[in-house]
Structure formats: C-alpha cells, structure tokens
Design an enzyme around this catalytic site. Structure first.
Site, PDB file in Angstrom:
ATOM      1  N   ASP A 218       0.865  -1.184   0.000  1.00 49.56           N
ATOM      2  CA  ASP A 218       0.000   0.000   0.000  1.00 49.56           C
ATOM      3  C   ASP A 218       0.898   1.229   0.000  1.00 49.56           C
ATOM      4  O   ASP A 218       2.122   1.126   0.079  1.00 49.56           O
ATOM      5  CB  ASP A 218      -0.992  -0.054   1.156  1.00 49.56           C
ATOM      6  N   SER A 219       0.287   2.381  -0.071  1.00 45.58           N
ATOM      7  CA  SER A 219       1.077   3.610  -0.244  1.00 45.58           C
ATOM      8  C   SER A 219       1.513   4.209   1.078  1.00 45.58           C
ATOM      9  O   SER A 219       2.324   5.128   1.105  1.00 45.58           O
ATOM     10  CB  SER A 219       0.242   4.642  -0.983  1.00 45.58           C
ATOM     11  N   GLY A 220       0.949   3.705   2.170  1.00 42.14           N
ATOM     12  CA  GLY A 220       1.203   4.307   3.472  1.00 42.14           C
ATOM     13  C   GLY A 220       0.163   5.351   3.843  1.00 42.14           C
ATOM     14  O   GLY A 220       0.049   5.724   5.008  1.00 42.14           O
ATOM     15  N   GLY A 221      -0.599   5.796   2.868  1.00 37.06           N
ATOM     16  CA  GLY A 221      -1.573   6.862   3.112  1.00 37.06           C
ATOM     17  C   GLY A 221      -2.604   6.474   4.163  1.00 37.06           C
ATOM     18  O   GLY A 221      -2.797   7.195   5.153  1.00 37.06           O
ATOM     19  N   PHE A 222      -3.230   5.338   3.972  1.00 37.53           N
ATOM     20  CA  PHE A 222      -4.290   4.923   4.883  1.00 37.53           C
ATOM     21  C   PHE A 222      -3.774   4.766   6.312  1.00 37.53           C
ATOM     22  O   PHE A 222      -4.409   5.180   7.280  1.00 37.53           O
ATOM     23  CB  PHE A 222      -4.910   3.608   4.403  1.00 37.53           C
TER      24      PHE A 222
ATOM     25  N   ASP B  50      -2.539   8.192  -1.570  1.00 38.64           N
ATOM     26  CA  ASP B  50      -3.868   8.806  -1.592  1.00 38.64           C
ATOM     27  C   ASP B  50      -4.286   9.205  -0.191  1.00 38.64           C
ATOM     28  O   ASP B  50      -3.645   8.837   0.788  1.00 38.64           O
ATOM     29  CB  ASP B  50      -4.907   7.819  -2.150  1.00 38.64           C
TER      30      ASP B  50
ATOM     31  N   GLN C 257     -11.356   7.497  -5.276  1.00 41.30           N
ATOM     32  CA  GLN C 257     -11.999   7.892  -4.017  1.00 41.30           C
ATOM     33  C   GLN C 257     -13.396   8.452  -4.322  1.00 41.30           C
ATOM     34  O   GLN C 257     -13.939   8.174  -5.384  1.00 41.30           O
ATOM     35  CB  GLN C 257     -11.123   8.925  -3.282  1.00 41.30           C
TER      36      GLN C 257
ATOM     37  N   GLY D  95     -11.437   4.228  -0.059  1.00 39.50           N
ATOM     38  CA  GLY D  95     -12.366   5.071   0.684  1.00 39.50           C
ATOM     39  C   GLY D  95     -13.611   4.371   1.172  1.00 39.50           C
ATOM     40  O   GLY D  95     -14.533   5.028   1.664  1.00 39.50           O
TER      41      GLY D  95
ATOM     42  N   ASP E 137      -7.987  -7.336   0.024  1.00 36.01           N
ATOM     43  CA  ASP E 137      -7.053  -7.602   1.119  1.00 36.01           C
ATOM     44  C   ASP E 137      -7.774  -7.310   2.409  1.00 36.01           C
ATOM     45  O   ASP E 137      -8.626  -6.418   2.453  1.00 36.01           O
ATOM     46  CB  ASP E 137      -5.819  -6.693   1.025  1.00 36.01           C
TER      47      ASP E 137
ATOM     48  N   CYS F 138     -12.907 -28.651   4.527  1.00 36.99           N
ATOM     49  CA  CYS F 138     -11.664 -27.888   4.384  1.00 36.99           C
ATOM     50  C   CYS F 138     -10.468 -28.833   4.338  1.00 36.99           C
ATOM     51  O   CYS F 138     -10.438 -29.864   5.014  1.00 36.99           O
ATOM     52  CB  CYS F 138     -11.524 -26.913   5.544  1.00 36.99           C
TER      53      CYS F 138
ATOM     54  N   CYS G 277      -7.249 -27.686   4.915  1.00 35.33           N
ATOM     55  CA  CYS G 277      -6.084 -27.065   5.560  1.00 35.33           C
ATOM     56  C   CYS G 277      -5.477 -28.022   6.581  1.00 35.33           C
ATOM     57  O   CYS G 277      -6.100 -29.003   6.986  1.00 35.33           O
ATOM     58  CB  CYS G 277      -6.456 -25.742   6.218  1.00 35.33           C
TER      59      CYS G 277
ATOM     60  N   CYS H  28      -7.656 -28.612   9.702  1.00 36.59           N
ATOM     61  CA  CYS H  28      -8.845 -29.449   9.501  1.00 36.59           C
ATOM     62  C   CYS H  28      -8.480 -30.894   9.169  1.00 36.59           C
ATOM     63  O   CYS H  28      -9.250 -31.805   9.450  1.00 36.59           O
ATOM     64  CB  CYS H  28      -9.745 -28.844   8.427  1.00 36.59           C
TER      65      CYS H  28
ATOM     66  N   HIS I 252      -6.400 -21.767   8.927  1.00 37.04           N
ATOM     67  CA  HIS I 252      -7.700 -22.246   8.437  1.00 37.04           C
ATOM     68  C   HIS I 252      -8.491 -21.105   7.791  1.00 37.04           C
ATOM     69  O   HIS I 252      -9.074 -21.282   6.706  1.00 37.04           O
ATOM     70  CB  HIS I 252      -8.529 -22.853   9.562  1.00 37.04           C
TER      71      HIS I 252
END
Lengths: 358, 358
Positions: free
Chosen positions: B60-64, B114, B156, B183, B233, B271, B273, B276, B302
């Site tokens: 990510d850009s670091g903005g958030f 952003d 946005q 956003g 994500d 599942c 995994c 499981c 899981h």
C-alpha cells in the site's frame, strides 16, 4: 524430547517436529489431567490422536509438577493432595491415579509416580522420600493394566552417593524397561549434579535406556551423553526461543540485541532448519521487535533442530569412536575457550567408564 | 491477499501460504518504512528476499495507515507529516517519498499515495481530497523510476456517486495497469458501501484488475466478486483467527465457546487445511484455553484457506456460468436463511451488469 506440556510443543506443528527429526515427545500428566482432562484425550485414542503427532510419546507422572505448581500440597504415604493452579480445585494424585491417567493418555513410555525433593533438602528428608518413592513404584507396578506401555522407574537420592545407592537398590529390582535419573537439575551446582549423574548412570543397566529428567542445555546433553545418558527432556529450547535466544555452536545468540538487526546471514550457516534456510538474522530480529508470532515460532524450531542435530553429531562421533575428541572440540568453541571444570570432569569420567565397558 | 503488515502474515510461514494457495501478499509501506526501514528490506533484494515469500507482493502507499495510526498528522498539498506510532519521531510522507519507499521494498504492485477520508466526512472535504489525491497520483507517476513495478491508481469519492464519477474521470486518464476502489469499508453501512462499489467497479476497465481495498469478510468477497471486483485484502481472517474464531460455510464458529470443547470433528469437514486435516475442534478449543501459540496459528491458517477456497469456488462457478446460483446457495447457508438486503441487492446488480457485458 521436545516438551509438549499441554499437548502442544509451543508454536510447533507435528509435521515440523517430524521434519526436524524429533523422536519422542514429552507431555505432562499434571497439566492434561487438570485440563482438558484425560478422558477427552482418551476419546481421541490417546495423545497421538489428540495432538496429531504420529510418533512416540512419554508422559511424566505428574509428581514433579504437583510439587512445583500445586498450591497447598500435602504429601502423605497415600500420595499428594493439592489445589489446582488453574481453578483452585482440590485434587489428589496417587501412584494408582497417576498410572490411571497415563493409561488414558496412552503414551508409549509412562513414568512411575515419584517425589522430587527440592535443593537443598535435609538428608533425612531425602532418605525418607526415596524410600516412599520406591513404595510408590511398587504400587505403580501393581496398578498398571496396559501391556503396551513401558513403565520407567525413577532413581532419586539428591546429590548424595550413598542415597543414590540406596535408591538404586530399591529400584533396580523391579527390572523396568527403562530408568530415569530424577531429583537433579533442581538448582544444585553443576559440580554437585554431574558426579550424581555419573554414579547413577554407571549403576544402571547398560542395555536399557537411561533418562536424565528435565535436562537440558546443549552442554548438559553432551556431558550427559558422555556419562551414558540416552534420553533427555527440557523446555529450554522452546522457552529460550520464545525469549529471543538462538542456540548455536558459538553459544547462545541474543537476537534481542542490536547486532543481529543488520546481519544478513542466517542464525547458523550449518543449520538446516526452515528458519536458517529462509531467514536472515536481520529479518528475525525485526520480527522480535515487531512482536510478530513468527519470531518465537522460528526460534523455537531452530533451537529444537539445533539440539536434535547436536545429538545426531554426538551419535555419529560415538559410532566412529571419536566422541571424546568431538566433544572437546565442540566445547572449546561453544565455551569460547573457557570450558568449565565440571564439563571437563564429566568428559573424563565418561571416558574412564567407557574404557572399562569396552 | 493475506496481509503481512510488518513483513509477516501473522504466525504463518511462506511455505504454508504457498500450501494453502495464497497468491499475492500485501505488505504495509507505513510500517516497514518506520521499522525496520526500507533500506534493510532493499538490502535483502526486496520483500521476497526479506520475508522468504517467493510469490508476488503488493504494497500500500502508506496513506491509509498514516491517517489511522499516525499522531498529530497534518495534511497539506505537499503530503502528510505525522509522529511515528513507534517512537514519536516526526515523519513526512509525500507521493514522491511513498514511491521511493515502495521501490525500495520492491513489490510487484505498488499503490498511488492517496488520502482516504473517514466516514462520515463533509462532501466538500471529500471533493477537495479526491482532487488532491488525483494531483498526488500525477506526482507518483512522475516519481516512479522502476519499470518492473505496476502502479495502481485509487478511486476515491466516499459513498457519493457524483464524487466517484469525478474521481474516476481524474484517475482513469492515467491508464494505470490496475485500479483500486478506495475510501470504503471505513465504517459506512453496507447499504451505502455496495452501491458505491457497484458504480465504481462498473466504470473501471474490464480488462484491468479492480481491487477493493481493506475488504473483507466472506460475504464481502462474494458481493464484491458479483460486482466485478478481482482483488481484496483484509486482516480479518488472521485477526479473527487470533481471537479464536473460525470461518465456515455455516458462518463464523466461536471456538472460545463451550460447545467445541467436546466436539471430535474438525472445524470444517470440507476444508483441506492442515488444521482441519489433523485436529478436532476439541483439541483446538483446548489450545485456546491453554493459551497455546498453536491455536492462533492454526485458526489463522484455516481462515486464510477458507477465504482462498471460497474464491476458488466462486471462480469455478463463474467459469461454469453458475455464479449467481452458487452465490445464492452459499448465502442461504452462511446467513442461515436470513440473507441481508444489501447482499441480495449486490448479487442482483452484479447479475444485470454481467448480462449487459455478455
């Protein structure tokens, strides 16, 4: 043996244990009896079904944990009563109950219910205790119903050779398939511990496994092996890993210090564990500072692999008839030239015993 | 995308990520810039060398994160100044600096710097902000020097369709290789969020990836996919796993409750995994109560596998032209018959868009 106190080697999966060459896993009767209760483990077909570790298990008897963790414990001829450290409930543990729980847990090796006196303790107390422990061994023997579990007896006697002799005499006659050296690594100096290990190990049958309980550090494994010990268990590799320390042939590396933060080499170039094959010290040091769960996991894994690999190397050296030389070389590097007297002494005593056996 | 905020998907090894079918991993510019610093990551050859995950990364850009974690942050045309949440140091993050850090981290996909306004925010604020974000996008574009990283732009505009339109107009002309819907998922009701997702996704180029940032829960993935979203994500699968919750087609299972303590079945029979395949609910519930590290590790694993498998099933349904039916059936079970209106609406809108595309 890696220690899985509550049915899990902290942070490590069964597959990882297999990958690093773990053999037997130790689980704690005291903890599992109190939570989740041995019946739930039995409902899974025992520890392998419960924990998903498909290899052999050993359970301790609960005795040591009762002494160290139980509140308001009271020892009588019958057994021990105490308050659970989890919910304060009154619980009783006797030789019969210990065997009953261990049969439900279903380990391959089960331990006789014993008392491990603290250090220091009065000679008279140790003597009475070891005699009672021998009577408890007889009751364990009588209580045992499963044919597929090996019951190991435990030799006590503190650091006193005559009391060890007495405990040996009372214990050996049961002819159990393995024997443990108990009552050591409880705070006594190494200079007092190793003569007791040496004497006890030398008196135990050559053809049966000798198990030094609650030990140990890398140097303790080598000293113990020199003296004829075949089995060890200790929380040390996982616990010190969780605290940010990594075991290496150069000694214990403090990954919390500033130096590793910029080091682009693995913890140990000679190690083949997942952490050493994939990570730099700098990355692992970052994970520690960032309080990422992967850090204790990877350091625990590395430390377990280090000890397994150490024992593998000792085994190879023994097979080649080169154990003494190998151990001395290892110790020079590990102790950075300052090999302690108790270690040198353990190697020498082991060498004399070995010569007399050969 | 599993989230590896500080260069580690919490508790999970790279090998496990590969085993469960993870593809791209998200790492956080803000966190890694502050600790250990992007230069150390660059010294490892970037994120794959640092973290040992050999697959693709997105940063990510670091903005958030600046907006949500930085103290005393101040936003100007130039960028953002703030105090580090780690040591209180004054730090500045600008479009140029964000790109510089992301180039050092070396992810395959990097995000434009952003501003993500909070919810609720004034219309006027959102409008000014999205215009500035578009100017920052231009500066990111100009600052970019590496040819081997794909810069994604972020649309946005909050929950306002006309502002989304405006942001789209200002953003699309850069022709970046992918577009994110930013956003959203910042506290607005789903009834306001999904129309904004639907509108934005419908206006983004069909042939380029559409990424809904910070989302989400299983139902959000299905609703997003219905509306044409390709990438997601969220920390949710690992975070809720650490808190003792397991994702299943029957909803979220609370492993902290009393029922699982005696259940001898796996979390999810469907599942595949590690947890499981190897563990009962009773064992995992025991690990939680015993505060064993293996519990958060296995529940996180899981939950990640559940979301990967969910997306795999959605992909198969799409390929078979049966997405709507599959999604409705999934939702009936997941919501236990009480499928919320926003979800039904998202599926319907998605269906109409899909028909018009076909």
């Amino acid at each position: 043996m890696p220690v899985g106190t509550q049915g899990s080697v902290k942070g490590i999966s069964p597959q990882e244990l297999l990958d690093i060459g773990s053999q037997m896993i130790l689980a704690n009767t005291y903890h599992l009896m109190l939570r989740p209760g041995e019946q739930l483990v039995a409902a899974h077909g025992g520890l392998p079904g419960f924990t998903a570790y498909p290899g052999p298990f050993l359970t301790d008897s609960g005795g040591f944990q009762v002494m160290s963790l139980g509140h308001m414990r009271k020892i009588t001829e019958e057994g021990v009563t105490f308050k659970s450290h989890i919910d304060g409930a009154n619980v009783s543990l006797t030789p019969e109950r210990s065997i009953q729980v261990q049969e439900a847990l279903g380990a391959d090796v089960i331990m006789a219910f014993d008392e491990c006196p603290p250090y220091p303790a009065e000679r008279g107390y140790i003597e009475n205790s070891l005699e009672r422990t021998a009577r408890w061994l007889e009751r364990c023997h009588a209580a045992k119903t499963r044919e597929d579990q090996a019951l190991f007896a435990i030799v006590q006697g503190g650091v006193h050779q005559d009391l060890r002799r007495k405990s040996l005499d009372l214990t050996l006659l049961f002819g159990t398939p393995g024997f443990a050296i108990g009552g050591l690594a409880v705070g006594e100096p190494k200079e007092e511990m190793y003569p007791a290990v040496a004497f006890t190990a030398s008196q135990l049958p050559e053809e049966k496994p000798r198990y030094l309980m609650g030990v140990g550090h890398p140097e303790d494994l080598i000293a113990g092996i020199a003296l004829g010990v075949d089995m060890f268990d200790c929380v040390y590799p996982t616990r010190t890993g969780r605290f940010g320390y990594a075991l290496t042939d150069d000694g214990r590396l403090n990954m919390n210090s500033s130096a590793p933060r910029t080091q682009l080499e693995p913890i140990d170039r000679e190690c083949d564990c997942y952490a050493c094959r994939h990570y730099t010290r700098a990355y692992l040091a970052h994970l520690i500072r960032a309080e990422e769960m992967l850090a204790p996991r990877m350091l625990s894994l590395h430390n377990l692999r280090y000890l397994h690999r150490l024992v593998e190397r000792a085994r190879t050296a023994i097979e080649q008839g080169a154990f003494q030389t190998w151990a001395q070389t290892w110790a020079q590097r590990y102790f950075r030239g300052a090999v302690p007297g108790w270690f040198v002494e353990a190697l020498e005593v082991g060498s004399r015993v070995q010569s007399s056996v050969l």
